[in-house]
Design a protein around this motif. Structure first.
Motif, PDB file in Angstrom:
ATOM      1  N   THR A  44       0.717  -1.383   0.008  1.00 28.11           N
ATOM      2  CA  THR A  44      -0.059  -0.049   0.025  1.00 28.11           C
ATOM      3  C   THR A  44       1.161   1.054  -0.139  1.00 28.11           C
ATOM      4  O   THR A  44       0.308   2.258  -0.316  1.00 28.11           O
ATOM      5  CB  THR A  44      -0.930  -0.158   1.403  1.00 28.11           C
ATOM      6  OG1 THR A  44      -0.124  -0.045   2.454  1.00 28.11           O
ATOM      7  CG2 THR A  44      -1.888  -1.148   1.260  1.00 28.11           C
ATOM      8  N   GLN A  51      -2.799   2.185   7.055  1.00 30.93           N
ATOM      9  CA  GLN A  51      -3.430   0.768   6.445  1.00 30.93           C
ATOM     10  C   GLN A  51      -4.816   0.728   7.502  1.00 30.93           C
ATOM     11  O   GLN A  51      -5.719   0.053   6.686  1.00 30.93           O
ATOM     12  CB  GLN A  51      -2.631  -0.477   6.792  1.00 30.93           C
ATOM     13  CG  GLN A  51      -1.309  -0.516   6.005  1.00 30.93           C
ATOM     14  CD  GLN A  51      -0.499  -1.697   6.308  1.00 30.93           C
ATOM     15  OE1 GLN A  51      -0.789  -2.852   6.722  1.00 30.93           O
ATOM     16  NE2 GLN A  51       1.025  -1.563   6.168  1.00 30.93           N
ATOM     17  N   LEU A  54      -7.191   2.749   5.691  1.00 32.31           N
ATOM     18  CA  LEU A  54      -7.702   2.113   4.568  1.00 32.31           C
ATOM     19  C   LEU A  54      -8.748   1.265   4.628  1.00 32.31           C
ATOM     20  O   LEU A  54      -9.802   0.823   4.126  1.00 32.31           O
ATOM     21  CB  LEU A  54      -6.569   1.609   3.500  1.00 32.31           C
ATOM     22  CG  LEU A  54      -5.768   2.533   2.910  1.00 32.31           C
ATOM     23  CD1 LEU A  54      -4.576   1.799   2.206  1.00 32.31           C
ATOM     24  CD2 LEU A  54      -6.285   3.243   1.740  1.00 32.31           C
ATOM     25  N   MET A  55      -8.615   0.313   5.711  1.00 33.33           N
ATOM     26  CA  MET A  55      -9.320  -0.871   6.279  1.00 33.33           C
ATOM     27  C   MET A  55     -10.576  -0.233   6.448  1.00 33.33           C
ATOM     28  O   MET A  55     -11.894  -0.703   6.400  1.00 33.33           O
ATOM     29  CB  MET A  55      -8.866  -1.557   7.123  1.00 33.33           C
ATOM     30  CG  MET A  55      -9.652  -2.889   7.645  1.00 33.33           C
ATOM     31  SD  MET A  55      -9.043  -4.089   8.649  1.00 33.33           S
ATOM     32  CE  MET A  55      -8.349  -5.108   7.501  1.00 33.33           C
ATOM     33  N   ARG A  57     -12.193   2.610   5.886  1.00 33.02           N
ATOM     34  CA  ARG A  57     -12.794   3.268   4.725  1.00 33.02           C
ATOM     35  C   ARG A  57     -13.524   2.145   3.817  1.00 33.02           C
ATOM     36  O   ARG A  57     -14.485   2.216   3.311  1.00 33.02           O
ATOM     37  CB  ARG A  57     -11.841   3.944   3.769  1.00 33.02           C
ATOM     38  CG  ARG A  57     -11.862   5.439   4.213  1.00 33.02           C
ATOM     39  CD  ARG A  57     -11.081   6.363   3.318  1.00 33.02           C
ATOM     40  NE  ARG A  57      -9.915   6.530   4.058  1.00 33.02           N
ATOM     41  CZ  ARG A  57      -8.485   6.723   3.550  1.00 33.02           C
ATOM     42  NH1 ARG A  57      -8.415   6.798   2.256  1.00 33.02           N
ATOM     43  NH2 ARG A  57      -7.348   7.153   4.191  1.00 33.02           N
ATOM     44  N   TRP A  58     -12.881   0.961   3.689  1.00 31.60           N
ATOM     45  CA  TRP A  58     -13.448  -0.264   3.013  1.00 31.60           C
ATOM     46  C   TRP A  58     -14.383  -0.988   3.640  1.00 31.60           C
ATOM     47  O   TRP A  58     -15.495  -1.150   3.080  1.00 31.60           O
ATOM     48  CB  TRP A  58     -12.055  -1.144   2.893  1.00 31.60           C
ATOM     49  CG  TRP A  58     -12.383  -2.568   1.930  1.00 31.60           C
ATOM     50  CD1 TRP A  58     -12.981  -2.645   0.789  1.00 31.60           C
ATOM     51  CD2 TRP A  58     -12.711  -3.623   2.709  1.00 31.60           C
ATOM     52  NE1 TRP A  58     -13.168  -4.065   0.381  1.00 31.60           N
ATOM     53  CE2 TRP A  58     -13.045  -4.677   1.460  1.00 31.60           C
ATOM     54  CE3 TRP A  58     -12.730  -4.245   3.888  1.00 31.60           C
ATOM     55  CZ2 TRP A  58     -13.597  -5.918   1.834  1.00 31.60           C
ATOM     56  CZ3 TRP A  58     -13.053  -5.681   4.167  1.00 31.60           C
ATOM     57  CH2 TRP A  58     -13.353  -6.283   2.996  1.00 31.60           C
ATOM     58  N   LEU A  59     -14.543  -1.007   4.965  1.00 30.12           N
ATOM     59  CA  LEU A  59     -15.405  -1.635   5.902  1.00 30.12           C
ATOM     60  C   LEU A  59     -16.613  -0.760   5.874  1.00 30.12           C
ATOM     61  O   LEU A  59     -17.767  -1.349   5.794  1.00 30.12           O
ATOM     62  CB  LEU A  59     -14.909  -2.147   7.147  1.00 30.12           C
ATOM     63  CG  LEU A  59     -13.938  -3.127   7.424  1.00 30.12           C
ATOM     64  CD1 LEU A  59     -13.621  -3.209   8.706  1.00 30.12           C
ATOM     65  CD2 LEU A  59     -14.571  -4.525   7.094  1.00 30.12           C
ATOM     66  N   GLY A  61     -17.612   1.309   3.766  1.00 29.69           N
ATOM     67  CA  GLY A  61     -18.278   1.583   2.368  1.00 29.69           C
ATOM     68  C   GLY A  61     -17.709   2.981   1.945  1.00 29.69           C
ATOM     69  O   GLY A  61     -18.135   3.492   1.172  1.00 29.69           O
TER      70      GLY A  61
END
Length: 61
Positions: A44, A51, A54-55, A57-59, A61
């Motif tokens: 990344t 990190q 990022l996680m 933001r991914w979780l 949505g």
């Protein structure tokens, strides 16, 4: 054979062999986690906090 965890409130001391095994496992899992963080940083280009961001933001949505 004594059970793990018996010690301070019983007449038997702690099972030192079981504790040594638990500490060894804990150390190995910590090393794997650190290696995973280094690999994630390589992919990344961000540090551990980046990190995690990022996680999140991914979780979320």
């Amino acid at each position: 054979m004594e059970r793990f965890g018996e010690g301070l409130t019983t007449a038997r001391p702690w099972n030192r062999a079981a504790l040594a095994g638990v500490e060894r496992l804990n150390g190995r899992v910590a090393m794997i986690g650190f290696l995973a963080a280094l690999i994630g940083e390589e992919f990344t280009g961000r540090g551990i906090l980046g990190q995690l961001g990022l996680m999140l933001r991914w979780l979320l949505g």
